[in-house]
Design an enzyme around this catalytic site. Structure first.
Site, PDB file in Angstrom:
ATOM      1  N   ASP A   1       3.390  -0.744  11.182  1.00  0.00           N
ATOM      2  CA  ASP A   1       2.709   0.203  12.053  1.00  0.00           C
ATOM      3  C   ASP A   1       1.965   1.215  11.192  1.00  0.00           C
ATOM      4  O   ASP A   1       2.298   1.424  10.027  1.00  0.00           O
ATOM      5  CB  ASP A   1       3.686   0.896  13.007  1.00  0.00           C
ATOM      6  CG  ASP A   1       5.048   1.162  12.375  1.00  0.00           C
ATOM      7  OD1 ASP A   1       5.139   1.199  11.131  1.00  0.00           O
ATOM      8  OD2 ASP A   1       6.023   1.329  13.119  1.00  0.00           O
TER       9      ASP A   1
ATOM     10  N   GLU B   1       3.752   4.561  18.168  1.00  0.00           N
ATOM     11  CA  GLU B   1       4.400   5.721  18.772  1.00  0.00           C
ATOM     12  C   GLU B   1       3.902   5.980  20.191  1.00  0.00           C
ATOM     13  O   GLU B   1       4.496   6.756  20.921  1.00  0.00           O
ATOM     14  CB  GLU B   1       4.155   6.970  17.910  1.00  0.00           C
ATOM     15  CG  GLU B   1       4.727   6.898  16.500  1.00  0.00           C
ATOM     16  CD  GLU B   1       6.245   6.942  16.462  1.00  0.00           C
ATOM     17  OE1 GLU B   1       6.871   7.137  17.528  1.00  0.00           O
ATOM     18  OE2 GLU B   1       6.810   6.779  15.368  1.00  0.00           O
TER      19      GLU B   1
END
Length: 371
Positions: free
Chosen positions: A68, A127
């Site tokens: 990520d 997120e």
């Protein structure tokens, strides 16, 4: 001399960007990748993410590795000389380390390709609002869809050199929770002429916890957390509106469904009891990270043979991670990487030990070469 990938981590740490706004991050990654030997590389962009295919020498399958790349809207308080240059944003979940580790592994295989294809997925928006599912549904990913996929997440509670993993459920199902209450405002001296939404919302917070204690099997597990409450604007005016923001975390999709069903039932009762409107607003959902047993056991055997001091049996955690969407369709696993920090994930003072970066690169290179 500072390790090259620790230096990269520090560069990335200074330019944290939130979901789908990772423009500087993407540009930095692309600039680095463009300098690698490109004989075996193919690169595609997807929104603010990147996919890199390293063509194998005699490919029979494609092995995926995902990192990520986004940050959190947190004001950094580490005092580090390389702290965030983007005030209000911080790599407080270790994605800067995740990226530098992925680049380290990619760098090795760009020069020394494996037998099979390797797909590196630099995924935005973990997120929020959640980038895993959309990137999986993209044409770019479909063209290079891997047969297996792996990932890691830093863990402040483990020491550098430790890797924690288990077959089966590692991370929970997570849903973001946003609730609004609308009633009738009024003067503080005349409460009987108004419907106070601070009272309604406050009571709802307490009542929600009975879902956990009375509707969920005590041998199961679920958590409802309200992290933010807002209601009203002035001290002497009864609040017409109030808002609750939080998360729901469960160990199974079925339990998540029970929680949501009961929340909506409670909301209907609240509308009657408090003469108000209760509305749920959509947020991000994160599917459970369920490690495929055979792939996971293979990695554990590898660790025991080559890094015997590193393996730590993990426990299931209520952490949310959208890597679970990959594992819902593609076999693979995620593991915890120890970084030994006194502060937790999402803390403004999180300061992972950087020695974990070269260690993780070494482990992943050796594991992928063993496949």
């Amino acid at each position: 001399m500072l390790n090259e990938f620790i230096a990269i981590r520090r560069d990335l740490h200074q330019i944290p960007e939130t979901g789908y706004k990772e423009l500087k991050t993407q540009a930095y990654l692309l600039a680095y990748i463009s300098k690698l030997p490109n004989k075996h590389l193919e690169v595609k962009k997807w929104r603010t993410g990147i996919l890199v295919l390293v063509k194998g020498t005699k490919p029979e399958k494609t092995i995926g590795y995902r990192t990520d790349i986004d940050a959190l809207p947190i004001t950094e308080e580490t005092g580090l000389p390389f702290e965030s240059n983007h005030v209000g944003n911080m790599h407080a979940c270790g994605h800067d380390l995740h990226m530098s580790i992925a680049l380290g592994v990619l760098t090795h295989f760009a020069s020394k390709p494996a037998k099979d294809n390797l797909l590196f997925v630099f995924q935005p928006a973990e997120e929020g609002p959640g980038g895993a599912k959309p990137i999986m549904e993209s044409e770019e990913f479909a063209a290079w869809r891997p047969d297996t996929i792996y990932g890691l997440h830093i863990a402040p509670e483990y020491k550098v050199g430790e890797i924690a993993i288990k077959p089966g459920l590692l991370f929970a199902n997570t849903s973001e929770l946003f609730i609004s209450f609308k009633g009738k405002g009024g003067h503080a001296a005349y409460p009987h002429l108004a419907n106070d939404m601070v009272v309604a919302a406050s009571a709802f917070v307490g009542q929600m916890q009975t879902i956990i204690s009375r509707n969920i099997d005590p041998m199961d597990s679920a958590v409802i957390t309200i992290g933010r409450i807002h209601g009203g604007e002035i001290q002497n005016v009864i609040a017409e509106t109030a808002f609750l923001d939080g998360t729901i975390r469960t160990l199974s999709p079925e339990t998540m469904e029970i929680v949501w069903t009961r929340l909506k039932q409670l909301a209907k009762g609240w509308e009657e009891a408090y003469q108000c409107e209760v509305e749920f607003h959509p947020g991000s959902d994160y599917y459970q990270v369920d490690n495929e047993p055979l792939e996971t056991e293979e990695f554990i055997r590898f660790l025991k043979e080559h890094y015997p001091e590193s393996y730590v049996p993990a426990r299931s955690a209520m952490t949310g991670e959208d890597f679970g969407y990959f594992l819902s369709e593609i076999k693979g696993f995620m593991f915890w990487l120890g970084v030994d920090s006194e502060y937790s994930l999402h803390h403004a003072k999180l300061n992972p030990k950087e020695e974990a970066i070269p260690f993780a690169i070494d482990v992943l290179i050796n594991f992928l070469e063993s496949k």
